[in-house]
Scaffold this active site. Sequence first.
Site, PDB file in Angstrom:
ATOM      1  CG  HIS A 253      -8.805  12.112   8.999  1.00  0.00           C
ATOM      2  ND1 HIS A 253      -7.959  11.276   8.296  1.00  0.00           N
ATOM      3  CD2 HIS A 253      -8.204  12.324  10.196  1.00  0.00           C
ATOM      4  CE1 HIS A 253      -6.904  10.994   9.058  1.00  0.00           C
ATOM      5  NE2 HIS A 253      -7.018  11.622  10.208  1.00  0.00           N
TER       6      HIS A 253
ATOM      7  CG  ASP B 228      -1.853  14.161  11.331  1.00  0.00           C
ATOM      8  OD1 ASP B 228      -2.164  15.121  12.059  1.00  0.00           O
ATOM      9  OD2 ASP B 228      -2.214  12.988  11.562  1.00  0.00           O
TER      10      ASP B 228
ATOM     11  CG  HIS C 192      -3.916   9.724  12.261  1.00  0.00           C
ATOM     12  ND1 HIS C 192      -3.580  10.675  13.202  1.00  0.00           N
ATOM     13  CD2 HIS C 192      -4.328   8.630  12.934  1.00  0.00           C
ATOM     14  CE1 HIS C 192      -3.784  10.169  14.419  1.00  0.00           C
ATOM     15  NE2 HIS C 192      -4.235   8.936  14.285  1.00  0.00           N
TER      16      HIS C 192
ATOM     17  CG  ASP D  11      -0.855  13.123  14.996  1.00  0.00           C
ATOM     18  OD1 ASP D  11       0.053  13.424  14.222  1.00  0.00           O
ATOM     19  OD2 ASP D  11      -2.039  12.876  14.632  1.00  0.00           O
TER      20      ASP D  11
HETATM   21 ZN   LIG Z   1      -3.304  12.833  13.101  1.00  0.00          ZN
END
Ligand SMILES: [Zn+2]
Length: 354
Positions: free
Chosen positions: A126, A163, A165, A252
């Site tokens: 990110h 991931d 996200h 995750d």
């Molecule tokens: Zn993540």
Amino acid sequence: MNVVGIMYSEDLTKYDFGEGHPFRGKRFSDFLITFKQLGLDELPRLKIIQSSPCSFEDLLLVHNEEYLEMIRQGEKRYEPLSLDTPLRPGMFEAAKHVVGASLNALKYILEGNAAAAVGLGGGMHHAFPNSGGGFCIVNDVAICAEYLRKKEKIKRILILDTDAHYGDGTANIFFETSEVLFISIHQNPSTLYPGTGYIREVGRGDGEGYNVNIPMPVYGNDSCYELAYSEIVLPLVKEFKPEIIIRNGGSDPHFSDKLTDLGVSLNGLRRMGEIHREIMQISGSKGITLIGSGYNPIILPYGWISIILGLSDIEFSLEEPIPLPTWINDESILIQAKNFVKEVKNVHSAYWSL
Ligand SMILES: [Zn+2]
């Protein structure tokens, strides 16, 4: 397959956002304790290797100096980078250890020590060149890819981001280049941070078609991921023929994760490692896997270990510490995934033989 090197340092535990935050440094020592309890440190094919921090110059491969200076000054005053990413004294040095482990893994395979290596702590996808968020200060994934492009003159790099996200920072950094194919499998962005990563974000200019977003429905399970691998990931790998494959993502996507809403089992996490190995074999490439995420501390070490076992092709029976929920095989979930995969193929058939 020969040895898989796993880069680890006690200093990684200093990457810690403090009491009450979902990203604590203890995750790294927890992993190592479980790894040893299971006797995996005695397997000759898995080798824990002491990692070292990266240099300031390594960070400049992606980030600009003003941004890095802002972190160095900001952490002294406990200034947050974003709402979810508070800074504390020592975080900048800790981030250099995270990037160091990833770069150590990369150099380990480039020097011919192994076909695959693991960087613990990595996957800080990110972070953008001049901003951070989502628990990410600097982007080790992008730094590794830029190292390959700028220092090694490698022109076909695949980043497979599994991931939960979307890797918005990584996507942004390579959005306009055809030298990095970015494939991300993530929870439907309309239901999860960072809220981008839609199918029609395909890249721009030279990079058009080189940003492939595969959203997973809420509760997306192992079968949904298999569909993404067979229908999109494998064909793209065969066509793109990467020289190096960087995979990132921790535990995750697991069904019990406290920050996400996917339905992946421990075996599904193992499959992420296996797919990485399989696509390296298909393309005759080497690869690194970067593992840092996971927001259920009970599952985290088992999830990370599952990925590593899949990558290393080691049969080892791991029991799911938390019973599978009843909804996990609901047929409607796979139907939603089929629709997403179909749309990805429709959009990307303009660029690839899908
Ligand atoms: Zn993540």
